[in-house]
Scaffold this motif. Structure first.
Motif, PDB file in Angstrom:
ATOM      1  N   LEU A 108     -16.604  21.793  -2.095  1.00  0.00           N
ATOM      2  CA  LEU A 108     -17.102  22.578  -0.965  1.00  0.00           C
ATOM      3  C   LEU A 108     -16.227  22.334   0.249  1.00  0.00           C
ATOM      4  N   GLY A 109     -15.794  23.399   0.882  1.00  0.00           N
ATOM      5  CA  GLY A 109     -14.991  23.274   2.085  1.00  0.00           C
ATOM      6  C   GLY A 109     -15.317  24.376   3.059  1.00  0.00           C
ATOM      7  N   ILE A 110     -14.515  24.453   4.082  1.00  0.00           N
ATOM      8  CA  ILE A 110     -14.761  25.432   5.145  1.00  0.00           C
ATOM      9  C   ILE A 110     -13.477  26.188   5.452  1.00  0.00           C
ATOM     10  N   CYS A 139     -11.700  28.236   8.346  1.00  0.00           N
ATOM     11  CA  CYS A 139     -11.867  28.376   9.792  1.00  0.00           C
ATOM     12  C   CYS A 139     -11.163  29.616  10.309  1.00  0.00           C
ATOM     13  N   LYS A 191     -16.612  30.017  11.189  1.00  0.00           N
ATOM     14  CA  LYS A 191     -16.212  29.418   9.928  1.00  0.00           C
ATOM     15  C   LYS A 191     -17.172  29.812   8.825  1.00  0.00           C
ATOM     16  N   VAL A 192     -16.682  29.729   7.615  1.00  0.00           N
ATOM     17  CA  VAL A 192     -17.498  30.104   6.475  1.00  0.00           C
ATOM     18  C   VAL A 192     -17.260  29.066   5.375  1.00  0.00           C
ATOM     19  N   GLU A 193     -18.322  28.751   4.643  1.00  0.00           N
ATOM     20  CA  GLU A 193     -18.199  27.776   3.572  1.00  0.00           C
ATOM     21  C   GLU A 193     -17.566  28.411   2.340  1.00  0.00           C
ATOM     22  N   GLY A 194     -16.710  27.667   1.689  1.00  0.00           N
ATOM     23  CA  GLY A 194     -16.076  28.158   0.481  1.00  0.00           C
ATOM     24  C   GLY A 194     -15.997  27.073  -0.573  1.00  0.00           C
ATOM     25  N   HIS A 195     -16.185  27.461  -1.797  1.00  0.00           N
ATOM     26  CA  HIS A 195     -16.058  26.520  -2.909  1.00  0.00           C
ATOM     27  C   HIS A 195     -14.683  26.697  -3.540  1.00  0.00           C
ATOM     28  N   TYR A 196     -13.961  25.600  -3.629  1.00  0.00           N
ATOM     29  CA  TYR A 196     -12.575  25.632  -4.074  1.00  0.00           C
ATOM     30  C   TYR A 196     -12.432  24.974  -5.433  1.00  0.00           C
ATOM     31  N   ILE A 215     -16.294  32.430  -1.710  1.00  0.00           N
ATOM     32  CA  ILE A 215     -16.998  32.352  -0.430  1.00  0.00           C
ATOM     33  C   ILE A 215     -18.160  33.332  -0.401  1.00  0.00           C
ATOM     34  N   ASP A 216     -19.137  33.047   0.448  1.00  0.00           N
ATOM     35  CA  ASP A 216     -20.196  33.998   0.730  1.00  0.00           C
ATOM     36  C   ASP A 216     -19.708  34.908   1.833  1.00  0.00           C
TER      37      ASP A 216
END
Ligand SMILES: [Zn+2]
Length: 71
Positions: free
Chosen positions: A12-14, A16, A51-56, A65-66
């Motif tokens: 899980l990351g962000i 920006c 910013k939005v959360e993203g799974h990498y 990402i959502d």
């Protein structure tokens, strides 16, 4: 979250925002950075500080990402 490609755990990351908004636009409408701001696409990030959360997935080099609610 499990990667839909390889089924490993995703990190899980962000993501920006920068100076301009970040958008997804259909490939055939990609006419370069300047014109792309006029194309109706899906806005991922609006401004700096957003910013939005993203799974990498490191293995597949994919980020999921959502998409934020479109205005
Ligand atoms: Zn994967």
């Amino acid at each position: 979250m499990k990667c839909p490609y390889c089924n490993d755990d995703m990190m899980l990351g962000i993501i920006c925002g920068g100076k301009d908004s970040v958008k997804w636009i259909p490939k055939e409408k990609d006419k370069g950075a300047i014109l792309s701001s006029f194309v109706k696409g899906i806005t991922i990030l609006e401004w700096m500080d957003s910013k939005v959360e993203g799974h990498y997935c490191e293995k597949c080099k994919k980020i999921i990402i959502d998409v934020p609610k479109q205005l």
